[in-house]
Design a protein around this motif. Structure first.
Motif, PDB file in Angstrom:
ATOM      1  N   ALA A  66     -13.756  -6.339  -8.393  1.00  0.00           N
ATOM      2  CA  ALA A  66     -14.198  -7.265  -9.437  1.00  0.00           C
ATOM      3  C   ALA A  66     -14.021  -6.666 -10.829  1.00  0.00           C
ATOM      4  N   ARG A  67     -14.198  -5.347 -10.933  1.00  0.00           N
ATOM      5  CA  ARG A  67     -14.078  -4.669 -12.224  1.00  0.00           C
ATOM      6  C   ARG A  67     -12.745  -3.931 -12.306  1.00  0.00           C
ATOM      7  N   PRO A  68     -11.965  -4.169 -13.348  1.00  0.00           N
ATOM      8  CA  PRO A  68     -10.682  -3.461 -13.473  1.00  0.00           C
ATOM      9  C   PRO A  68     -10.824  -1.949 -13.551  1.00  0.00           C
ATOM     10  N   ASP A  69     -11.948  -1.458 -14.083  1.00  0.00           N
ATOM     11  CA  ASP A  69     -12.120  -0.014 -14.224  1.00  0.00           C
ATOM     12  C   ASP A  69     -12.730   0.631 -12.983  1.00  0.00           C
ATOM     13  N   ALA A  70     -12.867  -0.122 -11.905  1.00  0.00           N
ATOM     14  CA  ALA A  70     -13.387   0.447 -10.660  1.00  0.00           C
ATOM     15  C   ALA A  70     -12.417   1.493 -10.126  1.00  0.00           C
ATOM     16  N   PRO A  71     -12.915   2.512  -9.439  1.00  0.00           N
ATOM     17  CA  PRO A  71     -11.997   3.485  -8.835  1.00  0.00           C
ATOM     18  C   PRO A  71     -11.111   2.819  -7.794  1.00  0.00           C
ATOM     19  N   CYS A  72      -9.957   3.420  -7.577  1.00  0.00           N
ATOM     20  CA  CYS A  72      -8.963   2.857  -6.660  1.00  0.00           C
ATOM     21  C   CYS A  72      -8.601   3.881  -5.591  1.00  0.00           C
ATOM     22  N   LEU A  73      -8.633   3.450  -4.347  1.00  0.00           N
ATOM     23  CA  LEU A  73      -8.134   4.257  -3.235  1.00  0.00           C
ATOM     24  C   LEU A  73      -6.694   3.853  -2.965  1.00  0.00           C
ATOM     25  N   LEU A  74      -5.772   4.786  -3.134  1.00  0.00           N
ATOM     26  CA  LEU A  74      -4.378   4.537  -2.776  1.00  0.00           C
ATOM     27  C   LEU A  74      -4.134   5.195  -1.424  1.00  0.00           C
ATOM     28  N   PHE A  75      -3.813   4.372  -0.423  1.00  0.00           N
ATOM     29  CA  PHE A  75      -3.709   4.842   0.957  1.00  0.00           C
ATOM     30  C   PHE A  75      -2.261   4.845   1.427  1.00  0.00           C
ATOM     31  N   LEU A  76      -1.873   5.960   2.071  1.00  0.00           N
ATOM     32  CA  LEU A  76      -0.522   6.131   2.608  1.00  0.00           C
ATOM     33  C   LEU A  76      -0.573   6.102   4.132  1.00  0.00           C
ATOM     34  N   HIS A  77       0.179   5.204   4.722  1.00  0.00           N
ATOM     35  CA  HIS A  77       0.130   5.030   6.173  1.00  0.00           C
ATOM     36  C   HIS A  77       0.838   6.165   6.905  1.00  0.00           C
ATOM     37  N   GLY A  78       0.592   6.234   8.205  1.00  0.00           N
ATOM     38  CA  GLY A  78       1.224   7.234   9.053  1.00  0.00           C
ATOM     39  C   GLY A  78       2.316   6.641   9.921  1.00  0.00           C
ATOM     40  N   GLY A  79       2.807   7.461  10.852  1.00  0.00           N
ATOM     41  CA  GLY A  79       3.886   7.045  11.738  1.00  0.00           C
ATOM     42  C   GLY A  79       4.997   8.070  11.817  1.00  0.00           C
ATOM     43  N   TYR A  80       4.647   9.350  11.592  1.00  0.00           N
ATOM     44  CA  TYR A  80       5.615  10.446  11.640  1.00  0.00           C
ATOM     45  C   TYR A  80       6.834  10.176  10.761  1.00  0.00           C
ATOM     46  N   TRP A  81       6.608   9.536   9.623  1.00  0.00           N
ATOM     47  CA  TRP A  81       7.636   9.290   8.605  1.00  0.00           C
ATOM     48  C   TRP A  81       8.786   8.416   9.126  1.00  0.00           C
ATOM     49  N   GLN A  82       8.588   7.758  10.282  1.00  0.00           N
ATOM     50  CA  GLN A  82       9.696   6.987  10.865  1.00  0.00           C
ATOM     51  C   GLN A  82       9.278   5.655  11.472  1.00  0.00           C
ATOM     52  N   ARG A  83       8.014   5.288  11.353  1.00  0.00           N
ATOM     53  CA  ARG A  83       7.578   3.981  11.845  1.00  0.00           C
ATOM     54  C   ARG A  83       6.319   3.543  11.094  1.00  0.00           C
ATOM     55  N   ASN A  84       5.911   2.294  11.353  1.00  0.00           N
ATOM     56  CA  ASN A  84       4.764   1.636  10.726  1.00  0.00           C
ATOM     57  C   ASN A  84       5.097   1.157   9.310  1.00  0.00           C
ATOM     58  N   SER A  85       4.161   0.435   8.731  1.00  0.00           N
ATOM     59  CA  SER A  85       4.364  -0.143   7.405  1.00  0.00           C
ATOM     60  C   SER A  85       3.014  -0.402   6.761  1.00  0.00           C
ATOM     61  N   ARG A  86       3.032  -0.657   5.477  1.00  0.00           N
ATOM     62  CA  ARG A  86       1.787  -0.843   4.729  1.00  0.00           C
ATOM     63  C   ARG A  86       0.989  -2.038   5.248  1.00  0.00           C
ATOM     64  N   GLU A  87       1.674  -3.090   5.717  1.00  0.00           N
ATOM     65  CA  GLU A  87       0.987  -4.302   6.156  1.00  0.00           C
ATOM     66  C   GLU A  87       0.027  -4.045   7.311  1.00  0.00           C
ATOM     67  N   LEU A  88       0.297  -3.010   8.098  1.00  0.00           N
ATOM     68  CA  LEU A  88      -0.475  -2.749   9.310  1.00  0.00           C
ATOM     69  C   LEU A  88      -1.773  -1.991   9.047  1.00  0.00           C
ATOM     70  N   PHE A  89      -2.071  -1.717   7.773  1.00  0.00           N
ATOM     71  CA  PHE A  89      -3.264  -0.934   7.455  1.00  0.00           C
ATOM     72  C   PHE A  89      -4.185  -1.645   6.462  1.00  0.00           C
ATOM     73  N   ALA A  90      -4.002  -2.944   6.321  1.00  0.00           N
ATOM     74  CA  ALA A  90      -4.863  -3.710   5.415  1.00  0.00           C
ATOM     75  C   ALA A  90      -6.312  -3.714   5.880  1.00  0.00           C
ATOM     76  N   MET A  91      -6.547  -3.452   7.162  1.00  0.00           N
ATOM     77  CA  MET A  91      -7.924  -3.462   7.670  1.00  0.00           C
ATOM     78  C   MET A  91      -8.775  -2.378   7.031  1.00  0.00           C
ATOM     79  N   LEU A  92      -8.131  -1.366   6.421  1.00  0.00           N
ATOM     80  CA  LEU A  92      -8.879  -0.284   5.788  1.00  0.00           C
ATOM     81  C   LEU A  92      -9.480  -0.689   4.445  1.00  0.00           C
ATOM     82  N   VAL A  93      -9.036  -1.810   3.900  1.00  0.00           N
ATOM     83  CA  VAL A  93      -9.518  -2.218   2.579  1.00  0.00           C
ATOM     84  C   VAL A  93     -11.025  -2.426   2.590  1.00  0.00           C
ATOM     85  N   GLU A  94     -11.548  -2.980   3.665  1.00  0.00           N
ATOM     86  CA  GLU A  94     -12.959  -3.379   3.700  1.00  0.00           C
ATOM     87  C   GLU A  94     -13.920  -2.219   3.482  1.00  0.00           C
TER      88      GLU A  94
END
Length: 290
Positions: free
Chosen positions: A83-111
């Protein structure tokens, strides 16, 4: 929550590491030393649940999706502003041994952190064998640069905590020195690439001697920013011991950060500690800016 975190932080137990007799192992044994899917019997069900939950949430949360931060196909970032633009931000990097998975598959972590008023950013990155690990590592600073330049236009202008899981934890360690990163949380990571080169994972990665030397956090000078390092007590020994070794290397250099063994967690269930608003790793993220 504080007492549980403190209890875990003092329960470090090393696992018997097959890499101690690496030259004696068969190819199958070397592959098994890093095969998280095989090590967790219900991994397929856990992955399916994660993917389903992420697909459901990604379409319902307040968000700005598929924003390009670079020229390659996977160079897109999903933003979930608070809600607040100045809120802290978590930037999350997905796993998959650098050869599989994608950002879409980790949206559940937002909550998890969003329940505490945080924004979340989840960038994708290119995958091997289409690009080298050198290329992948180089994309993360570009995502951070893009967020610094354009995040405010999408409601994200606060301090950034960098986190990642599995291969994403390795990328966290490599990008911790970015000027926009305040602190980091690396979860279930691999911090020495040399043994990876002797496993089937290297068929796609094709690691060179130079990459092992330049892209292994355990072989590099320590970045003097706070980095908490988490792992599950039921993870593969290679990941447990890499986490402990990396924390000890940083501690010996005077770098700030906690070691967080998550009791009873394996390579996949550890993400629940970042997914739940009352999770140990959500609490750890919030404390990184204290």
């Amino acid at each position: 929550m504080e007492s549980l975190l403190a209890e875990n932080a003092h329960s470090t137990i090393r696992s018997a590491d097959p890499r101690g007799r690496w030259s004696e192992l068969s190819q199958a044994e070397r592959d098994a030393a890093y095969d998280n899917n095989a090590a967790v019997k219900n991994s397929a069900a856990l992955i399916a649940e994660r993917n389903e939950a992420s697909g459901r949430l990604r379409g319902t949360l307040k968000s700005h999706l598929d924003l390009p931060y670079g020229e390659r196909a996977n160079n897109k970032i999903d933003l979930y502003p608070a809600a607040r633009p100045d809120a802290p931000c978590l930037l999350f990097l997905h796993g998959g041994y650098w050869q599989r998975n994608s950002r879409e598959l980790f949206a559940m972590l937002v909550e998890g952190v969003a329940a505490h008023g945080w924004s979340v950013a989840i960038p994708g990155y290119s995958l091997a064998p289409e690009v080298s690990l050198t290329d992948i590592v180089g994309e993360i600073p570009r995502a951070l640069d893009w967020l610094a330049a354009h995040g405010a236009s999408y409601g994200i202008a606060g301090r950034i905590v960098l986190s990642g899981w599995s291969a994403g934890a390795h990328l966290v360690a490599m990008a911790l020195d970015h000027p926009r990163v305040q602190a980091g949380l690396a979860i279930s990571g691999v911090y020495d690439l040399a043994p990876i080169r002797d496993t089937g994972l290297n068929k796609a990665l094709k690691l060179t001697d130079q990459e092992v030397a330049r892209l292994s956090p355990l072989r590099l000078p320590v970045t003097q920013k706070r980095l908490d390092i988490a792992y599950g007590s039921n993870e593969l020994p290679a990941l447990v011991n890499d986490s402990i070794d990396f924390h000890e290397k940083r501690a010996a250099a005077g770098a700030p950060g906690k070691l967080i063994p998550v009791k009873g967690a394996d390579h996949f269930t550890i993400l629940e500690a970042l997914r739940r608003p009352d999770g140990i790793l959500v609490d750890a993220v919030r404390r990184l800016l204290d």
